[in-house]
Design an enzyme around this catalytic site. Structure first.
Site, PDB file in Angstrom:
ATOM      1  N   GLU A  71       0.856  -1.182   0.000  1.00 30.12           N
ATOM      2  CA  GLU A  71       0.000   0.000   0.000  1.00 30.12           C
ATOM      3  C   GLU A  71       0.892   1.231   0.000  1.00 30.12           C
ATOM      4  O   GLU A  71       1.681   1.449   0.924  1.00 30.12           O
ATOM      5  CB  GLU A  71      -0.902  -0.008   1.232  1.00 30.12           C
ATOM      6  N   ASP A 106      -5.487   8.423  10.823  1.00 27.35           N
ATOM      7  CA  ASP A 106      -4.140   7.964  11.161  1.00 27.35           C
ATOM      8  C   ASP A 106      -3.660   8.441  12.517  1.00 27.35           C
ATOM      9  O   ASP A 106      -3.942   9.553  12.943  1.00 27.35           O
ATOM     10  CB  ASP A 106      -3.155   8.400  10.078  1.00 27.35           C
TER      11      ASP A 106
END
EC number: 4.2.1.20
Lengths: 393, 255
Positions: free
Chosen positions: B45, B56
């Site tokens: 990824e 995140d």
């Protein structure tokens, strides 16, 4: 054309709920329940009672005689500065804390820039005995020390947002991350008409008490419920949403939204989103957004921390794109002078946010018999340090 | 056939690695991909950095900020990747947030992905409803798999809906929270992994968030098809750089 949110939370092409799956259950729970809860009789009773007895509503619609004489028109000030905690923000936090209780939430989180929404949230959490965590940019914590102290006195925990630019946008990011990590017991009280659906619509509805009162009060004073103009400053846009709400579908009432031009719209230090923004996604909503050509969100600037946001609520993006509202922008200098002017003419020290709305009278001309309502969204106590520095007081 | 589809048909558990493009150095992208493939990683990824990465935790946030500071842009990433299919055959996914894709133009972005050989996208803040209403056709036109997330809070009805809309695999978020390394999983996660496994979904699941070492990788893949490591890999890159990749991958899984 409709100026309210549709079922998916869209205002024209703006709005929606661009949220990561981790937030879906939280936001969906709210979306599925908010209208039904708000329509409950017991909810309305409690909300109205608190607005009246705790917030001090209705706030006066005050005819500003000397200001009107100066600009040769009829200016009314909607005195949101007289609300408990000093600004309109508390209308929304009262509504949302009641919502949170009905959804059985026990923990409240909020973001704040200048600290007004943080204080309004800490206040209602104290009132209801709920745990309160307020995220605030590290830089804002330094420059808004009195509001940090107020939140602490009210029992809230103030958590510094250390990421990114360490201001409002980052505080909002941190609040969202907290909500992702606490999906069951926590309600996020967003302070403006921003964020994923249903927030813009819910916050606008809680703030709509402002224009509801204007209608009644203006009828008493002028024998008509519709002014010719309603003027409000716009950062995220909650006070403007409240002041415009009842007039959205009445085209005879002109709506004027005033953004912060900072040091000049094209100076590189500005928060005039309608001029500088492009369609983008921020904090869960598709709206107008200040960003680089590569889609990175840029840091806005205004002397007024409450207008210092890189986006604008989707309702306002739609009012701008459709032409329903006129968008003007006012520089730091113009706003500061207009604020001082109101002090001298009317004996009212306005918040610097609200001073932006007052500053348009220098350029924008009105007819002598026009009825112009300015939403005076907050008082200037919190801004004393800025006023002192700016005017060498 | 889409390379993701091919890879998940293999009999082995999938080790997927996330890294942020432009970090630690602006032009590390290609070397990191090549090194990961060489060391037996199954899927990569590539993080497209964003100024406001809501989902995140601190490690990936910091790497994104640094990558942007280094000068990473969408345009530059595509330039770096333009010859990547000459050297690697591993499935490649771009993971990022929706706004930079929107600014590039969704069609133009997808077209470019196809050109350089990207197989799928993970855009956490592009939800199912918006995707299906506005962007599905574009993704399919360029044979890009859109990978959806599920979390421990996702209802069974919605999991079924997501399974129906998914291609390749489902990204199974291990626990409530943002990205970040954990050293071990608790019973609640095991229960969740078992519950999802019992649903016998059409798409295999790859577990992400909280995987950092052999212990968490093995726990996560006991039932699931694979697991994704992000923050722990970024931390390793920060400390050791590209030369540390081989040892890192071996510490997760011995072949």
């Amino acid at each position: 054309m409709s100026y309210n949110a549709d079922e998916m939370g869209y205002y024209g092409e703006f709005g929606g709920a661009y949220i990561p799956e981790m937030l879906y259950p939280n936001v969906e729970e709210l979306r599925a329940n908010y209208l039904a809860v708000m329509q409950e009789e017991s909810f309305q009773e409690e909300f109205q009672q608190l607005l009246k007895e705790y917030v001090g509503r209705p706030t006066p619609l005050y005819f500003a005689k000397r200001l009107s004489e100066k600009y040769n028109t009829k200016i009314y000030l909607k005195r949101e500065d007289l609300c408990h905690t000093g600004a309109h923000k508390v209308n929304n936090t009262i509504g949302q804390i009641l919502m949170a209780k009905r959804l059985n939430k026990t923990r409240i989180i909020a973001e704040t820039g200048a600290g007004q929404h943080g204080v309004a949230t800490a206040t209602v959490c104290a009132l209801m005995g709920l745990e309160c965590i307020v995220y605030m940019g590290e830089i804002d914590i330094e420059r808004q020390a009195p509001n940090v102290a107020r939140m602490k006195m009210l029992g809230a925990t103030v958590v510094p947002a250390m990421s990114g630019s360490k201001t409002l946008k980052d505080a909002t990011n941190e609040a969202i991350r907290d909500w992702i990590s606490n999906p069951v017991d926590t309600h996020y009280i967003i302070g403006s008409v921003v964020g994923p659906h249903p927030y813009p619509d819910m916050v606008a509805r809680f703030q709509s008490v402002i224009s509801k009162e204007i209608k009644t009060q203006l009828t008493e004073k002028e024998g008509r419920s519709n002014p010719d103009y309603v003027i409000a400053c716009v950062g995220g846009g909650s006070n403007a949403a409240g002041a415009f709400y009842e007039y959205l579908d009445i085209p005879e009432v002109s709506l004027i939204a005033v953004e912060a031009a900072g040091k000049g719209v094209h100076s590189g230090e500005s928060a005039a989103t309608s001029v500088l923004g492009k369609v983008g996604v921020i904090h869960g909503s598709k709206t107008l957004l200040m960003q680089t050509p590569d889609g990175q969100i840029t840091e806005p600037y205004s002397i007024s921390a409450g207008l210092d946001y890189p986006g604008v609520g989707p309702m306002h993006a739609h009012l701008f794109a459709s032409g329903r509202a006129e968008f003007l922008s006012v520089t730091d200098d113009e706003a500061m002078l207009a604020g001082l002017d109101l002090c001298k003419l009317e004996g009212i020290i306005p918040a610097i946010e609200s001073s932006h709305a007052l500053a348009i009278f220098n350029d924008k001309k009105f007819k002598p018999d026009d009825i112009v309502v300015v939403n005076l969204s907050g008082r200037g106590d919190k801004d004393l340090n800025t006023y002192i520095t700016y005017f060498n007081l | 056939m889409n390379r993701i589809q091919q890879r998940i048909q293999d009999d082995k558990k999938i080790l997927s690695i996330y890294f942020t493009a432009g970090y630690p150095q602006l032009n590390d992208t290609v070397s990191i991909i090549e090194e990961l493939e060489k060391n037996g990683v199954d899927l990569i990824e590539i993080g497209l950095p964003f100024s406001d990465p809501l989902a995140d935790g601190p490690t990936i946030q910091a790497s994104s900020t640094q990558a942007l500071h280094n000068g990473m842009t969408t345009q530059l990433l595509f330039e770096q990747l333009k010859d990547i299919r000459k050297t690697v055959s591993i499935p490649l996914i771009i993971m990022g947030y929706f706004n930079p894709v929107l600014q590039y133009g969704v069609d133009a972005f997808c077209k470019k992905c196809k050109e350089v050989g990207i197989d799928g996208l993970i855009l956490p803040d592009l939800p199912l409803a918006e995707y299906e209403a506005h962007y599905k056709e574009t993704f399919e036109k360029y044979d890009l798999y859109n990978i959806f997330l599920i979390t421990p809070q996702t209802t069974e009805a919605r999991i079924q809906q997501i399974d129906k809309a998914s291609k390749g695999f489902i990204y199974m978020v291990s626990s409530a929270g943002t990205t970040g390394a954990k050293t071990t999983f608790e019973n609640t996660q095991e229960t969740y992994f078992n519950k999802i496994d019992a649903l016998a979904l059409k798409n295999p699941q790859i577990v992400g968030f909280g995987i950092s070492n052999a212990t968490t990788f093995n726990q996560a893949t006991k039932k699931a098809k694979g697991a994704i490591i992000g923050s722990a890999f970024i931390k390793m890159l920060t400390e050791k750089g590209i030369v540390g990749i081989s040892e890192f991958v071996k510490s997760i899984r011995s072949f």
